[in-house]
Design a protein around this motif. Structure first.
Motif, PDB file in Angstrom:
ATOM      1  N   UNK A   7       0.837  -1.197   0.000  1.00 34.88           N
ATOM      2  CA  UNK A   7       0.000   0.000   0.000  1.00 34.88           C
ATOM      3  C   UNK A   7       0.874   1.250   0.000  1.00 34.88           C
ATOM      4  N   UNK A   8       1.932   1.209   0.826  1.00 33.65           N
ATOM      5  CA  UNK A   8       2.833   2.355   0.886  1.00 33.65           C
ATOM      6  C   UNK A   8       3.542   2.553  -0.452  1.00 33.65           C
ATOM      7  N   UNK A   9       3.861   1.454  -1.126  1.00 34.99           N
ATOM      8  CA  UNK A   9       4.524   1.585  -2.426  1.00 34.99           C
ATOM      9  C   UNK A   9       3.598   2.304  -3.406  1.00 34.99           C
ATOM     10  N   UNK A  10       2.302   1.982  -3.328  1.00 30.83           N
ATOM     11  CA  UNK A  10       1.323   2.641  -4.193  1.00 30.83           C
ATOM     12  C   UNK A  10       1.234   4.138  -3.926  1.00 30.83           C
ATOM     13  N   UNK A  11       1.684   4.546  -2.743  1.00 26.76           N
ATOM     14  CA  UNK A  11       1.614   5.971  -2.387  1.00 26.76           C
ATOM     15  C   UNK A  11       3.000   6.591  -2.313  1.00 26.76           C
ATOM     16  N   UNK A  12       3.941   6.021  -3.058  1.00 25.62           N
ATOM     17  CA  UNK A  12       5.321   6.526  -3.104  1.00 25.62           C
ATOM     18  C   UNK A  12       6.018   6.502  -1.749  1.00 25.62           C
ATOM     19  N   UNK A  13       5.510   5.681  -0.830  1.00 23.34           N
ATOM     20  CA  UNK A  13       6.060   5.601   0.531  1.00 23.34           C
ATOM     21  C   UNK A  13       6.027   6.966   1.221  1.00 23.34           C
ATOM     22  N   UNK A  14       5.034   7.750   0.859  1.00 25.51           N
ATOM     23  CA  UNK A  14       4.940   9.137   1.317  1.00 25.51           C
ATOM     24  C   UNK A  14       3.606   9.363   2.003  1.00 25.51           C
ATOM     25  N   UNK A  15       3.615  10.016   3.187  1.00 25.22           N
ATOM     26  CA  UNK A  15       2.368  10.320   3.899  1.00 25.22           C
ATOM     27  C   UNK A  15       2.292  11.825   4.152  1.00 25.22           C
ATOM     28  N   UNK A  16       1.591  12.508   3.260  1.00 20.19           N
ATOM     29  CA  UNK A  16       1.512  13.969   3.332  1.00 20.19           C
ATOM     30  C   UNK A  16       0.958  14.481   4.652  1.00 20.19           C
ATOM     31  N   UNK A  17      -0.059  13.801   5.193  1.00 18.20           N
ATOM     32  CA  UNK A  17      -0.695  14.279   6.428  1.00 18.20           C
ATOM     33  C   UNK A  17       0.303  14.311   7.583  1.00 18.20           C
ATOM     34  N   UNK A  18       1.156  13.301   7.673  1.00 21.00           N
ATOM     35  CA  UNK A  18       2.123  13.268   8.776  1.00 21.00           C
ATOM     36  C   UNK A  18       3.243  14.281   8.534  1.00 21.00           C
ATOM     37  N   UNK A  19       3.615  14.485   7.275  1.00 20.47           N
ATOM     38  CA  UNK A  19       4.611  15.519   6.967  1.00 20.47           C
ATOM     39  C   UNK A  19       4.129  16.870   7.510  1.00 20.47           C
ATOM     40  N   UNK A  20       2.817  17.134   7.297  1.00 22.17           N
ATOM     41  CA  UNK A  20       2.252  18.410   7.737  1.00 22.17           C
ATOM     42  C   UNK A  20       2.285  18.560   9.246  1.00 22.17           C
ATOM     43  N   UNK A  21       1.880  17.497   9.938  1.00 23.18           N
ATOM     44  CA  UNK A  21       1.872  17.551  11.408  1.00 23.18           C
ATOM     45  C   UNK A  21       3.296  17.792  11.913  1.00 23.18           C
TER      46      UNK A  21
END
Ligand SMILES: [Zn+2]
Length: 489
Positions: free
Chosen positions: A147-161
């Motif tokens: 699942x993370x690979x499908x999202x570029x191993x990137x979590x925008x929401x946590x970056x923001x926090x």
């Protein structure tokens, strides 16, 4: 509930069904078959096993036969509900809760029964998920990675926090200091306390009542991991994690707290800027990224997997391989062929011997990164590998990219080149004919038992954690004087 008890419950329901269908009271049927109504009641409630002769008499009196009475089918939907509820309320899962069981009365509607049974089914489901088998755990881990690979191993929401928290704590850039991490905690009403007696099953422990995060002593070797551990503990609170309900949930939380810590140690803005500049200079290197932000080589390499595809459009792979050649951690979205088991899991499996991730482990103490091109059935890859050692032995950290992207990386001029045909066993999994002829039947190795990557989790609110030790610890420390909860800012 034992099988025989269940059979008795069903039998009781079948007797009651035929008795009431015949319009007989307990007393009337009792009189006909020669037992007291109260005895019959016990039988109908599954609490007494009737003699065969009595059963035959009951069957006759009700105008049915013995085979019908002894059928294991519930006689009606209502009876099926009552039987299922009786079984659920008798299960160890329910009994250990100490909740008094519901007594079913005739006036209780089928809907009420269905609703209670629904709750019991969910309770059973969660319980069986919480004690996931290693195989289920591996499946959950694989699902999360994909699942993370499908999202570029990137979590925008946590970056923001992370960005917000850093800003509020006054972080101006550069390496994140312990002091800033403490400030971040204090803003949440939490105090960082270093102790040497943390329960063995925990990495950190938060006393929510008194607002304390207990961490291992600052002097432990490799203490640079401390900021990360403190940030992870803070993340559980910031991300409002509840007690995990399944192994998948547990893994997701762990991924999120790791992500938050990484996003604080290497903030998105500064990290991407650094990588873009290095790419422009055709001088990308994990070691530079590591040194610029004062993190471990592994953290820097993993952080690249969060940022490079999302922001630089570059696909890449990451591998941590242990001394025995097994993959401890892996990520790829560039098509690098990795070994997989039936669950799709890669952790714990041996990586190709021709990969530098493994070959580098045979070389002694190389202080800097080494580079290699590797031709595989899925194309050519280039990678940079750094070796290191931990308490459990040597390991290697590799980051690599497909051939066409090597032009942005330092070390592209290497002449080291290897060829891998894995998963073909002839590649590196079978001994040569010569070696086999020489040693077959003349060697007797004793295998080292592998500690399972994922063992079944014990029950309890926090999987894998010894709750008794945790509460003992909190009892011990909560009474310590001189510690006051910092005001929430
Ligand atoms: Zn191989």
């Amino acid at each position: 509930m034992a099988r025989t008890d269940l059979a008795l419950t069903t039998l009781g329901h079948r007797i009651r069904h035929h008795r009431t269908a015949r319009g007989l009271t307990l007393e009337a049927l009792g009189a006909e078959v020669g037992v007291a109504g109260s005895q019959l009641s016990l039988i109908e409630n599954g609490r007494r096993e009737p003699k065969l002769s009595l059963l035959q008499a009951i069957a006759r009196a009700c105008g049915t036969d013995l085979g019908d009475l002894l059928s294991d089918e519930p006689p009606s939907r209502r009876a099926a509900l009552e039987i299922e509820l009786a079984r659920a309320q008798d299960s160890p899962v329910f009994r250990q809760l100490g909740i008094p069981p519901v007594r079913v009365t005739r006036s209780m509607s089928d809907e009420t029964l269905s609703s209670i049974i629904g709750l019991h089914r969910e309770l059973q489901r969660r319980e069986s998920e919480a004690i996931a088998t290693p195989e289920e755990a591996r499946r959950a881990n694989t699902e999360l990675r994909l699942r993370m690979r499908g999202e570029n191993n990137y979590i925008g929401a946590i970056e923001q926090i992370a960005q917000q928290q850093l800003q509020a704590a006054g972080h101006a850039g550069g390496a994140l200091t312990h002091r800033t991490v403490s400030t971040m905690a204090e803003r949440l009403g939490l105090q960082l306390i270093y102790v040497s007696d943390l329960p063995a099953s925990t990495r950190s422990l938060t006393d929510l009542e008194n607002g304390r995060i207990y961490l291992p002593p600052a002097s432990v070797p490799g203490g640079h991991g401390l900021r990360s551990m403190a940030l992870q503990a803070i993340a559980h609170q910031l991300l409002e994690h509840a007690s995990p309900t399944s192994y998948a949930d547990f893994l997701r939380q762990r991924l999120e707290i790791n992500y938050f810590a990484a996003a604080c140690l290497i903030p998105e803005g500064a990290g991407v800027e650094f990588l873009q500049q290095a790419k422009k200079e055709r001088n990308l290197a994990v070691e530079d990224f590591r040194d610029a932000f004062g993190v471990t080589h592994e953290s820097a390499a993993l952080r690249m997997t969060n940022l490079m595809t999302e922001h630089l459009g570059m696909r890449l792979h990451f591998l941590r391989v242990e001394e025995d050649g097994a993959i401890a951690r892996a990520y790829e979205n560039d098509g690098l062929p990795l070994p997989q088991d039936v669950t799709g899991s890669v952790e714990g499996l041996p990586v190709c011997r021709r990969f530098q991730a493994r070959a580098a482990l045979r070389a002694q103490n190389r202080p800097t990164e080494e580079h290699q091109y590797t031709d595989t059935p899925a194309g050519s890859f280039w990678c940079a590998t750094q070796t290191g050692s931990s308490a459990s032995g040597g390991f290697s950290i590799s980051v690599g990219v497909p051939y066409q992207d090597t032009r942005w990386w330092r070390g592209r001029e290497t002449t080291a080149r290897a060829s891998s045909t894995c998963p073909d066993e002839a590649c590196c999994r079978r001994p040569t004919g010569e070696a086999a002829a020489r040693w077959s039947g003349r060697a007797w190795p004793s295998a080292r038992v592998h500690t399972h990557m994922f063992s079944p989790l014990p029950r309890g609110a926090f999987p894998g954690v010894d709750e008794i030790e945790v509460y003992d610890f909190l009892e011990r420390h909560a009474a310590e004087p001189g510690l006051t909860r910092p005001p929430r800012r």
